[in-house]
Enzyme design. Structure first.
Site, PDB file in Angstrom:
ATOM      1  N   CYS C 117      10.981  52.343 -53.184  1.00 14.16           N
ATOM      2  CA  CYS C 117      10.881  53.057 -52.041  1.00 14.16           C
ATOM      3  C   CYS C 117      11.037  51.982 -51.246  1.00 14.16           C
ATOM      4  O   CYS C 117      10.633  51.174 -51.172  1.00 14.16           O
ATOM      5  CB  CYS C 117       9.324  53.808 -52.143  1.00 14.16           C
ATOM      6  N   CYS C 120       8.602  53.627 -47.823  1.00 15.80           N
ATOM      7  CA  CYS C 120       7.318  53.780 -47.177  1.00 15.80           C
ATOM      8  C   CYS C 120       7.286  52.665 -48.647  1.00 15.80           C
ATOM      9  O   CYS C 120       7.766  51.972 -48.907  1.00 15.80           O
ATOM     10  CB  CYS C 120       6.571  54.871 -46.813  1.00 15.80           C
ATOM     11  N   SER C 121       6.617  53.046 -49.453  1.00 15.54           N
ATOM     12  CA  SER C 121       6.269  52.520 -50.870  1.00 15.54           C
ATOM     13  C   SER C 121       5.720  53.773 -51.966  1.00 15.54           C
ATOM     14  O   SER C 121       4.623  53.526 -52.631  1.00 15.54           O
ATOM     15  CB  SER C 121       4.948  52.045 -50.420  1.00 15.54           C
ATOM     16  N   CYS C 122       6.012  54.922 -52.078  1.00 13.89           N
ATOM     17  CA  CYS C 122       5.910  55.676 -52.623  1.00 13.89           C
ATOM     18  C   CYS C 122       5.885  55.150 -54.278  1.00 13.89           C
ATOM     19  O   CYS C 122       6.269  54.121 -55.015  1.00 13.89           O
ATOM     20  CB  CYS C 122       6.889  56.947 -52.626  1.00 13.89           C
TER      21      CYS C 122
END
Lengths: 104, 104, 212
Positions: C117, C120-122
């Protein structure tokens, strides 16, 4: 043309990949828990996309300085303040009081 | 809900829309040509959700397949290496099929 | 580290953003408590709700992903459903997917999948829990899309030259998980034993499943 946000780093130059991990601290879980509760159907006070907007607009310096969960909490506070749900000054007063209790 | 504008296998170009504010289309994909891999169905638009607008309208979302060599001029890897992104319908326009899709 | 320009600047006093174990509680750790207390005071949430939600966040983990993968290795019909509709397949095992949609992609002798991702940090948190720190950090987010093979090699995963790489950048509503290849020499293994070969890293695609 849309701008490229500082969070939009796919393909950007970066250093060597080091597979590190860190413990998940209680305050980080608690912050996420609060966000989840506020995002639920009945309350709908802070969606994930609002949190993302929060960290995309806090400024590159601050974004770069904070860890992942710090960014998310900072963004949550900003969104809640924007909506008039909490005030930063009230939260800061609580932080100061907690620090005093801690050092006292 | 309008029917999806694109079907699986259709070539599309990612637009570079002049949207200010929160978007979920990475800069590295804007202007690039890919092929629809899957229609994901309608989802609320993050460009609305990020500002607390939760009433819709929903927009169709697609998984889009790109050739890595099209995305990164200096890419090192197999000609069949691919990258997949999800793109909301208003960011897509029909395009001529890329060479890698005509060949297969 | 002090935060002259950072969030600490909101306070009139000097704020420590100290993240060392045993150091003074960091600003954000205190801010988290302050926000909780404030929202409880406003009657918007309760302490019990927060505690229950923390427990809910802690419950998922790699064991859930391992159950899904091992079942798919054993049962071709389940595997077909998993690749068609990941959320439905997970729910068939009693695993509730909290995200909009779980999409599972299969590693084959020809294709290796890598999940990332960049914005962001999905991550499929409702199944796998918290992503590792490296997944959230800049280097992986920046380079996983443009130099996947190099990143894999720096991690210690050396793929054969004739394998192609598919990178999945989780930029919108889908959450991705890899179905790793079933290791050779496991044809007579039980489903439970197979679960032990499934690691978090193999579900992200940064590594393959463990070899027996």
């Amino acid at each position: 043309m849309a701008q490229r946000g500082y969070h939009d780093i796919g393909g950007a130059p970066a250093g060597r990949f080091l597979p590190t991990d860190e413990p998940w601290h209680f305050w980080e879980k608690q912050s996420e828990a609060i966000r989840n509760l506020l995002g639920e159907g009945a309350r709908r006070m802070a969606s994930l996309d609002e949190i993302r907007r929060g960290f995309e607009t806090m400024g590159e310096d601050l974004y770069g300085q904070l860890t992942f969960y710090e960014r998310r909490l900072e963004a949550l506070v900003r969104i809640l303040e924007e909506k008039g749900i909490v005030s930063r000054a009230d939260l800061e007063a609580r932080v100061v009081a907690m620090r005093e209790r801690e050092s006292g | 809900m309008p029917v999806p504008r694109f079907t699986v296998g259709t070539a599309v170009q990612v637009l570079d829309l002049p949207i200010e504010g929160h978007i979920r289309i990475p800069a590295y994909a804007r202007g690039k040509i890919g092929v629809i891999e899957r229609c994901c169905g309608p989802y609320l638009n993050p460009e609305d959700l990020a500002y607390g607008r939760t009433g819709g309208p929903a927009v169709h979302l697609y998984q889009v397949e790109f050739s890595q060599h099209d995305l990164w001029p200096e890419y090192i890897g197999d000609a069949e290496d691919r990258l997949f992104l999800e793109i909301y319908e208003h960011w897509l326009t029909p395009a001529r099929p890329p060479s890698w899709r005509q060949a297969s | 580290m002090s935060a002259e320009r950072g969030a600490g600047a909101y306070l009139g006093t000097k704020v420590l953003l100290d993240r060392e174990e045993g150091g003074p509680a960091g600003y954000y750790a205190l801010l988290s408590d302050a926000l909780r207390d404030e929202l409880i005071g406003l009657g918007l949430i309760t302490a019990a709700q927060v505690r229950r939600e923390v427990e809910r966040l802690e419950a998922p983990g790699i064991h859930l992903g391992a159950r899904i993968v091992a079942r798919a290795w054993m049962d071709p019909e389940y595997k077909a459903l998993l690749l068609e509709n990941g959320s439905e397949a997970a729910e068939r095992l009693g695993i509730k997917v909290g995200e909009a949609q779980l999409v599972v992609v299969e590693n084959t002798p020809r294709v290796h999948n890598l999940i990332t991702c960049t914005l962001c940090s999905c991550y499929p948190r409702s199944i796998l829990g918290q992503p590792p720190a490296w997944y959230r950090n800049k280097v992986y987010r920046a380079r996983s899309v443009s130099e996947p093979r190099k990143v894999l090699e720096e991690f210690g995963t050396h793929l054969p030259a004739d394998i192609v790489i598919h990178v999945r950048d989780s930029n919108a509503d889908m959450r991705w998980m890899v179905l790793p290849r079933r290791p050779d020499g496991t044809s007579d293994w039980s489903e439970e034993r197979l679960q032990g070969l499934v690691t978090r890293d193999s579900l992200i695609g940064i590594a393959e499943a463990l070899q027996p």
